[in-house]
Every structure is written in C-alpha cells, then in structure tokens.
Design a protein around this motif. Structure first.
Motif, PDB file in Angstrom:
ATOM      1  N   LEU A 126     106.784 126.069  68.185  1.00 12.48           N
ATOM      2  CA  LEU A 126     107.014 127.084  67.162  1.00 12.48           C
ATOM      3  C   LEU A 126     105.865 128.090  67.125  1.00 12.48           C
ATOM      4  O   LEU A 126     106.073 129.286  66.908  1.00 12.48           O
ATOM      5  CB  LEU A 126     107.165 126.424  65.791  1.00 12.48           C
ATOM      6  CG  LEU A 126     108.487 125.673  65.564  1.00 12.48           C
ATOM      7  CD1 LEU A 126     108.445 124.958  64.231  1.00 12.48           C
ATOM      8  CD2 LEU A 126     109.671 126.606  65.645  1.00 12.48           C
ATOM      9  N   LEU A 130     106.454 130.452  69.883  1.00  9.98           N
ATOM     10  CA  LEU A 130     107.506 131.400  69.535  1.00  9.98           C
ATOM     11  C   LEU A 130     106.990 132.491  68.595  1.00  9.98           C
ATOM     12  O   LEU A 130     107.382 133.651  68.689  1.00  9.98           O
ATOM     13  CB  LEU A 130     108.663 130.659  68.850  1.00  9.98           C
ATOM     14  CG  LEU A 130     109.646 129.945  69.776  1.00  9.98           C
ATOM     15  CD1 LEU A 130     110.537 129.021  68.961  1.00  9.98           C
ATOM     16  CD2 LEU A 130     110.495 130.946  70.540  1.00  9.98           C
ATOM     17  N   SER A 131     106.081 132.106  67.717  1.00 13.03           N
ATOM     18  CA  SER A 131     105.628 133.061  66.717  1.00 13.03           C
ATOM     19  C   SER A 131     104.814 134.195  67.312  1.00 13.03           C
ATOM     20  O   SER A 131     104.677 135.245  66.699  1.00 13.03           O
ATOM     21  CB  SER A 131     104.790 132.339  65.651  1.00 13.03           C
ATOM     22  OG  SER A 131     103.572 131.898  66.214  1.00 13.03           O
ATOM     23  N   ASN A 146     112.914 130.522  65.918  1.00  7.94           N
ATOM     24  CA  ASN A 146     112.249 129.385  65.280  1.00  7.94           C
ATOM     25  C   ASN A 146     113.279 128.442  64.666  1.00  7.94           C
ATOM     26  O   ASN A 146     113.223 127.214  64.831  1.00  7.94           O
ATOM     27  CB  ASN A 146     111.290 129.873  64.190  1.00  7.94           C
ATOM     28  CG  ASN A 146     110.046 130.511  64.782  1.00  7.94           C
ATOM     29  OD1 ASN A 146     109.816 130.431  65.977  1.00  7.94           O
ATOM     30  ND2 ASN A 146     109.260 131.163  63.936  1.00  7.94           N
ATOM     31  N   GLN A 172     114.168 124.488  65.804  1.00  6.18           N
ATOM     32  CA  GLN A 172     114.128 123.347  64.888  1.00  6.18           C
ATOM     33  C   GLN A 172     115.482 122.650  64.807  1.00  6.18           C
ATOM     34  O   GLN A 172     115.568 121.417  64.857  1.00  6.18           O
ATOM     35  CB  GLN A 172     113.686 123.813  63.499  1.00  6.18           C
ATOM     36  CG  GLN A 172     112.223 124.197  63.417  1.00  6.18           C
ATOM     37  CD  GLN A 172     111.857 124.696  62.033  1.00  6.18           C
ATOM     38  OE1 GLN A 172     112.546 125.536  61.445  1.00  6.18           O
ATOM     39  NE2 GLN A 172     110.765 124.176  61.493  1.00  6.18           N
TER      40      GLN A 172
END
Length: 271
Positions: A13, A16-17, A30, A34
């Motif tokens: 994550l 990805l951010s 995101n 999840q």
C-alpha cells in the motif's frame, strides 16, 4: 491474517501511495488491493478472477501480486513461488523490507511445494535485504532442517534467539534440530525454555515425550502424553499422544532382573 501477509499489505500500500497521480482516477488501487488480498485468503478462486479484472483496469504488478497470493491460498504453491520471486525485485526496488516480505512468502510457497532448496534460496535472498528479520531466520532454519542441514538450522535459530530470546517456537525448532543431531541434553534444555514461555505447549510436550521414550523413560513419556490429551484434546499433538498411550499400554512389561543381576543393569562380567 497471518504474519506473512501483515507487512506485505502495508508495504504494498505504501508503494501504491507513491505511484504517479492521475486526474480523477477511475480505480482506487489501494482499496482494490486490500479487497483482493482479503478475498485471496477466503475464496482464492474468486480472487484470481477479481485480480485479473483489476489487472485489465491498470492494477499492474500489485494485481499480479494478489494473483500470486491467491494461487498460494488455492494450493498452487509452485506457481505462486515462482511469481512471487519474479515480483519481489520489482515491488521491492525502492523498499527492501517489502522485497524481503515478498521473498519470505515465496520461500513459504516453496516449502509447501516440497522444494526445500528453492525455499532456502528465497529466504537467503530475503535475509540479504533484511538480515535482522527474526521470522526469516526461523523460516530459513525450517527449510534447512527439511534438507537435514541441522547444524545450519541451529545457526539460524541461534541468531534468531540472540535477537529475540522470547520466541518459544525458535527454541522448539532448535530442540528438534538438536534431537536430530543426537544432542538430547541440549534438546531438553530448549524444550524446557519453550515451555517456560508457552506453558503446556502440546508440540513441546510431544517432543519431550519422544525423547523420554527413546531414552527408556516410558513413565515420563506417558505423563507428557497424558498431559497433552488432557489439556489440548483437539490438537493434532493430542491425536499422536493418544496413539502413543494406547501403543505403550499394550507393550510387554520389562522382564524381571535375573538372579545376581545388578539392579541398575546387567551383572558385571566375571574376571
């Protein structure tokens, strides 16, 4: 969620951010990641389809990571291990901890596939990135023990326990390695330490009972087996312990000592 997924999710994550932003993103990657990982653990076949749909919508390597984890949970350990190893240097390029986490899962996949050599190789690559990681040291020790490299396993477990001396499972794995090396005294010491940290642990008691039985201390072994069955009746160890109790109950009693035989063993030979 198991420990092998916990950091992997956080790291991915984070990756990805920092991906390049696009105007009005059509997909919340995101959230997709999840949801895909949660589905992979519960319904891996559905997760594979979901990850493919996400991949088609721009999910990229993170969608491929979810596919690999879904394959793992589906039981296709060989394919999962290969894909995870391919993804580790890509997703871990800027985050060694993420790369090590993915390689650690690859190692576990290879262990489950029965390829202990590739498992050790994956764990060694992971440890090159995160040499202080206790979980990776323990997992590599398991892989090494599976190939009967018991001293190497002991070395990894020594290193793990130096970093975290309260890891009961590390003491237990080291005890099993010492038993395989016929170092019963050290094995029993490690079992005692494991039981201090995890009182009544059925696997520790089972291993201790095995050592006692092989040393001829059947009453002591039966005491440990009985404790397992009494305290953890639903455990796999309890099933083994009960079978050993039944078997030992049918064993013939020791023959009485012959006349003139020393109480502790055979009579001394005449000069």
């Amino acid at each position: 969620m198991n420990r092998r997924n916990a950091y992997l999710i956080t790291a991915a994550l984070a990756l990805l951010s920092v991906s390049p932003a696009v105007a009005a993103p059509a997909v919340d990657h995101n959230r997709e990641f999840q949801a895909c990982l949660t589905l992979a653990e519960k319904r891996p076949a559905e997760a594979l389809e979901s990850a493919q749909t996400w991949l088609n919508r721009g999910g990229g390597d993170h969608a491929r990571l979810c596919q690999a984890l879904a394959l793992f949970h589906k039981g296709d350990f060989t394919t999962a291990g290969a894909r995870l190893e391919e993804l580790a240097p890509v997703l871990g390029k800027d985050d060694p901890k993420a790369g090590a986490s993915i390689l650690g899962r690859a190692g576990w996949a290879w262990l489950r596939a029965g390829d202990n050599v590739r498992a050790e190789r994956a764990y060694s690559r992971a440890l090159a990135l995160q040499p202080e990681d206790v979980d990776l040291l323990i997992d590599r020790a398991i892989a090494r023990a599976e190939t009967e490299r018991f001293w190497d396993a002991v070395a990894d477990l020594d290193a793990a326990l130096k970093r975290d001396p309260r890891r009961a499972e590390a003491y237990l794995y080291r005890a099993a390695a010492h038993k395989a090396l016929a170092n019963d005294r050290q094995a029993l010491a490690d079992i005692d330490r494991a039981l201090e940290l995890r009182p009544g642990d059925p696997d520790a008691l089972l291993l201790r009972a095995t050592i006692k039985a092989q040393a001829g201390n059947l009453p002591g072994a039966r005491e440990d087996w009985s404790q397992i069955v009494r305290n953890t009746p639903a455990s796999a160890a309890a099933k083994t312990a009960q079978a050993n109790l039944d078997r030992s109950a049918k064993a013939p009693a020791p023959a009485p000592a012959a006349k003139g035989e020393a109480k502790g063993g055979a009579a001394p030979a005449k000069p």
